[in-house]
Enzyme design. Sequence first.
Site, PDB file in Angstrom:
ATOM      1  N   THR A 234       0.899  -1.195  -0.110  1.00 36.94           N
ATOM      2  CA  THR A 234       0.120   0.050   0.256  1.00 36.94           C
ATOM      3  C   THR A 234       0.465   0.862   0.180  1.00 36.94           C
ATOM      4  O   THR A 234       1.994   1.724   0.810  1.00 36.94           O
ATOM      5  CB  THR A 234      -0.863   0.488   1.013  1.00 36.94           C
ATOM      6  OG1 THR A 234      -2.219  -0.980   1.003  1.00 36.94           O
ATOM      7  CG2 THR A 234      -1.462   1.080   1.131  1.00 36.94           C
TER       8      THR A 234
ATOM      9  N   ARG B 205     -15.472  -5.526   0.096  1.00 39.74           N
ATOM     10  CA  ARG B 205     -14.841  -5.508   0.951  1.00 39.74           C
ATOM     11  C   ARG B 205     -13.647  -4.236   0.992  1.00 39.74           C
ATOM     12  O   ARG B 205     -12.674  -3.745  -0.688  1.00 39.74           O
ATOM     13  CB  ARG B 205     -13.764  -6.455   1.377  1.00 39.74           C
ATOM     14  CG  ARG B 205     -12.516  -6.191   2.923  1.00 39.74           C
ATOM     15  CD  ARG B 205     -11.341  -5.692   3.068  1.00 39.74           C
ATOM     16  NE  ARG B 205     -10.478  -5.011   3.533  1.00 39.74           N
ATOM     17  CZ  ARG B 205      -8.962  -4.496   3.385  1.00 39.74           C
ATOM     18  NH1 ARG B 205      -8.647  -3.974   2.689  1.00 39.74           N
ATOM     19  NH2 ARG B 205      -8.273  -4.914   5.252  1.00 39.74           N
ATOM     20  N   VAL B 206     -13.883  -2.842   2.019  1.00 37.29           N
ATOM     21  CA  VAL B 206     -13.571  -2.007   1.744  1.00 37.29           C
ATOM     22  C   VAL B 206     -12.432  -1.978   2.614  1.00 37.29           C
ATOM     23  O   VAL B 206     -12.952  -2.222   3.848  1.00 37.29           O
ATOM     24  CB  VAL B 206     -13.998  -0.436   1.936  1.00 37.29           C
ATOM     25  CG1 VAL B 206     -13.114   0.664   1.543  1.00 37.29           C
ATOM     26  CG2 VAL B 206     -14.992  -1.139   0.341  1.00 37.29           C
ATOM     27  N   GLY B 207     -11.247  -1.307   2.693  1.00 40.66           N
ATOM     28  CA  GLY B 207     -10.203  -1.029   3.991  1.00 40.66           C
ATOM     29  C   GLY B 207     -10.363   0.003   4.557  1.00 40.66           C
ATOM     30  O   GLY B 207     -10.898   0.630   4.277  1.00 40.66           O
ATOM     31  N   ASP B 208      -9.038   0.264   5.619  1.00 42.80           N
ATOM     32  CA  ASP B 208      -8.852   1.599   6.429  1.00 42.80           C
ATOM     33  C   ASP B 208      -8.984   2.871   5.096  1.00 42.80           C
ATOM     34  O   ASP B 208      -8.639   3.981   5.334  1.00 42.80           O
ATOM     35  CB  ASP B 208      -8.229   1.510   7.026  1.00 42.80           C
ATOM     36  CG  ASP B 208      -6.691   1.081   6.942  1.00 42.80           C
ATOM     37  OD1 ASP B 208      -6.443  -0.209   6.381  1.00 42.80           O
ATOM     38  OD2 ASP B 208      -5.944   1.956   7.317  1.00 42.80           O
TER      39      ASP B 208
ATOM     40  N   GLY C 242      -6.228  -3.403   7.672  1.00 44.36           N
ATOM     41  CA  GLY C 242      -7.321  -1.997   7.997  1.00 44.36           C
ATOM     42  C   GLY C 242      -8.852  -2.155   8.531  1.00 44.36           C
ATOM     43  O   GLY C 242      -8.987  -1.516   9.058  1.00 44.36           O
TER      44      GLY C 242
ATOM     45  N   GLY D 186      -2.017  -1.039   6.638  1.00 41.76           N
ATOM     46  CA  GLY D 186      -1.963  -2.196   8.401  1.00 41.76           C
ATOM     47  C   GLY D 186      -3.105  -2.553   7.932  1.00 41.76           C
ATOM     48  O   GLY D 186      -3.683  -2.901   7.054  1.00 41.76           O
TER      49      GLY D 186
HETATM   50  N1  ASP Z   1      -4.759  -1.041   4.893  1.00 50.34           N
HETATM   51  C1  ASP Z   1      -4.329  -2.125   3.475  1.00 50.34           C
HETATM   52  C2  ASP Z   1      -6.226  -2.493   3.402  1.00 50.34           C
HETATM   53  O1  ASP Z   1      -6.357  -3.115   4.705  1.00 50.34           O
HETATM   54  C3  ASP Z   1      -3.600  -2.564   3.351  1.00 50.34           C
HETATM   55  C4  ASP Z   1      -2.036  -2.393   3.489  1.00 50.34           C
HETATM   56  O2  ASP Z   1      -1.902  -1.238   4.151  1.00 50.34           O
HETATM   57  O3  ASP Z   1      -1.467  -2.978   3.571  1.00 50.34           O
HETATM   58  O4  ASP Z   1      -6.665  -2.637   2.938  1.00 50.34           O
END
Ligand code: ASP
Length: 341
Positions: free
Chosen positions: A196, A224-227, A250, A248
């Site tokens: 990311t 799915r949507v992350g942070d 999410g 990280g």
């Molecule tokens: N934070 C991102 C997500 O959860 C993935 C990542 O940063 O590695 O989509």
Amino acid sequence: MRNLAAMCLAGLLGLSPQSHLQADEAPPVLVIHGGAGTLSRDEMTIESETAFRAGLMRALLAGYQVLDGGGSAVDAVSTAIVTMEDDPLFNAGRGAVFTHGGRNEMDAAIMDGETREAGAVAGVRLVKNPILLARAVMRDSPHVMLTGQGAEEFALAQGMDLRPPEYFRTQRRWKQLMRRLEPTAGRPRTIDRVGTVGAVALDQHGRLAAGTSTGGMTGKRWGRVGDSPIIGAGTYAANPDCAVSASGHGEYFIRAVVAHDICARVRYQGLEPPQAARQVVLEDLVQMGGEGGVIVLGGGGQFSAVFNTTGMYRGVIDGPGRARVAIYLDEDLSPAVSGGE
Ligand code: ASP
């Protein structure tokens, strides 16, 4: 290009090429990341380590050129992120990880700390540079977040660069999906998603900005949507306190509202941004079991990369020609600035 090469060399040598600063302007700062995760020297080849360091350096130089020319923090952040989205090494744009169904679905967000305007997109499949679409949402739409097909209709209307699905696919990410789908595969390995990208910048006029772009997590399902595209979770900026971009797992970053929590500690408790980041990432998140890290930058130029994983691809330029990149925990990014990592 000659300028870039000269800056690069100067950066590596620790020299300062000519600055374009006026007397009343602050030195700009750009901090970037290319993802946090399990990154050990044993698992990394010299070739891939060199490629990641070069990719980070290219993004730093591209973004810093904007700041050095008097450009805005928002433009510097998007320029640095575009460079990494175009680089198939990173989990953003070209080279994004695959969903369970074998597609690339990307998320991105950007925030202007000065105006607190923000734009975000989630689940886009055909937009070459999701960060530019997020910026267009911020600037040219009345909304903050657009998703899926609607976001792509907006991209089309904005004349954005769209690419066919093959453009985003890489063999390396496909193999990661195949491994993830093996019946014996256990808990998702962070190496499956690392990459990311994000950036935080402080421009010559003291404006902060933050941006993040990602393909999310390998094998993600059900839209799915992350942070990363969630303002306050993976991305946040508010002048004069701080700007944050995260990477990280999410789900944890959303529940801990990581980026906003860091900036709130700066605003309400008077903490320095690196200290606030350490409290949230090394204490709260660890307690919850969340893996990852952030880059953080304050209005006074204080910056840090804080992560609870073994590595984070990261880099900084905190003065003309002072460019540094790092990967592992034991590397120091910021000897020149107090409050850095
Ligand atoms: N934070 C991102 C997500 O959860 C993935 C990542 O940063 O590695 O989509």
